[in-house]
Design an enzyme around this catalytic site. Structure first.
Site, short mmCIF file in Angstrom:
data_model
loop_
_atom_site.label_atom_id
_atom_site.label_comp_id
_atom_site.label_asym_id
_atom_site.label_seq_id
_atom_site.Cartn_x
_atom_site.Cartn_y
_atom_site.Cartn_z
N GLU A 13 0.84 -1.20 0.00
CA GLU A 13 0.00 0.00 0.00
C GLU A 13 0.87 1.25 0.00
OE1 GLU A 13 -2.85 1.30 -0.06
OE2 GLU A 13 -4.37 -0.24 0.26
N ARG A 96 -7.43 0.69 13.24
CA ARG A 96 -6.05 1.00 12.86
C ARG A 96 -6.08 2.13 11.85
NH1 ARG A 96 -5.01 -0.43 7.65
NH2 ARG A 96 -5.91 -2.32 6.78
N ASN A 98 -5.10 3.89 8.31
CA ASN A 98 -5.03 3.36 6.94
C ASN A 98 -4.35 4.40 6.05
OD1 ASN A 98 -5.66 1.06 5.35
ND2 ASN A 98 -7.34 2.17 4.39
N ASN A 144 -9.53 5.85 2.61
CA ASN A 144 -8.53 5.49 1.61
C ASN A 144 -8.02 6.69 0.85
OD1 ASN A 144 -7.38 2.86 1.40
ND2 ASN A 144 -9.44 2.02 1.19
N ASP A 194 -9.78 2.36 -4.12
CA ASP A 194 -8.87 2.26 -2.98
C ASP A 194 -7.98 3.52 -2.98
OD1 ASP A 194 -7.07 1.41 -1.02
OD2 ASP A 194 -7.10 -0.66 -1.66
CA CA Z 1 -5.88 1.37 0.84
#
Ligand code: CA
Length: 279
Positions: A13, A96, A98, A144, A194
């Site tokens: 990521e 958490r 991101n 995201n 995303d």
């Molecule tokens: Ca992501």
């Protein structure tokens, strides 16, 4: 399209180009690793943080801002030394951090999500220059993609299950956001939106989880302009980098794929680069 290294992430990521080091940083959230790759000599370096790491961003003084499960820290990429910045979700152990990114003024923005993907329990935070942490959005599910327009007047944001890119008026001097509206509606058949980035023409490049693609959109019209087929289903994020800033780096994941699926997509978890895209 090229594969960057032989390394395969579980949940790769957050690619981000560090112009000072001429390196690409990215995270493997689930493995608790930060990877640095320098194209000029192929140098590859892993910093193991030993806990979930949602995002990193090059920050002042050559350090990285890193969103760890245990809080947001400044991290020395060479020694791994950490200095605490803050932990606005210390009271939410089921969450958490991101995706995160610096805005055009250099403030770090980072969102959060439930480890169980419980709806609406995430937020989006902004860490200001003085270290103060401001909650900019609440009721988020999977925080995201983030991007800012080239004129610095608009912020774009993806909360994945909405299948939308939201646009906000953005105040560069304060970081305030207002006037939320939908810039892009993404058909569910495209895969989950995303991470994203923005190109020189102000168009958004969006990675699609379970969508086998990266797409390019005009946020002013909401129209899709282009799609880049990928050899992996779980495409997670993308960022421009390289000496010219013209190369698109794309991360992916192999987490959650069956042995059969992995057999069909052996590159799952790789980082890809497409050269000369940002023209
Ligand atoms: Ca992501």
């Amino acid at each position: 399209m090229e594969v960057l290294t032989a390394h395969r992430c579980l949940l790769g990521e957050g690619p981000i180009w560090d112009a000072r080091r001429k390196s690409l940083f990215r995270v493997d959230i689930l493995q608790g690793e930060i990877h640095e790759y320098r194209p000029s000599d192929g140098h590859f370096h892993t910093i193991s943080v030993g806990e979930y790491v949602g995002a990193v961003a090059p920050y002042r003084d050559g350090s990285l801002m890193a969103a760890l499960k245990s809080g947001i820290v400044l991290l020395d990429p060479d020694t791994g030394a950490r200095e605490a910045v803050g932990h606005p979700e210390a009271h939410l152990p089921g969450n958490r951090y991101n995706d995160g990114k610096c805005d055009p003024a250099g403030r770090f923005w980072v969102g959060s999500m439930s480890l169980q993907e419980e709806p609406g329990v995430g937020s989006l935070y902004m860490i200001d220059h003085d270290g103060s942490i401001i909650r900019q959005l609440e009721g988020v599910t999977i925080s995201n993609g983030l991007a800012w327009s080239n004129d610095h007047h608009t912020m774009y944001y993806i909360d994945t299950p909405t299948f939308e890119v939201a646009a906000f008026d953005y105040d560069l001097s304060t970081g305030a956001i207002s006037n939320r509206r939908v810039a892009i509606r993404i058909p569910e058949s495209e895969g989950y939106p995303d991470g994203m980035t923005i190109d020189r023409e102000g168009c958004l490049w969006i990675a699609h989880w379970d969508g086998w693609q990266v797409t390019r959109w005009n946020p002013d019209t909401g129209r899709k302009l282009h799609h880049l087929p990928m050899p992996v289903s779980r495409v997670t994020s993308c960022a421009f980098g390289g000496d010219t800033g013209n190369d698109l780096y794309i991360t992916s994941a192999r987490t959650g794929l069956s042995a059969e699926e992995l057999g069909r997509q052996p590159l799952a978890g790789a980082v890809f680069v497409v050269r000369g895209v940002n023209t």
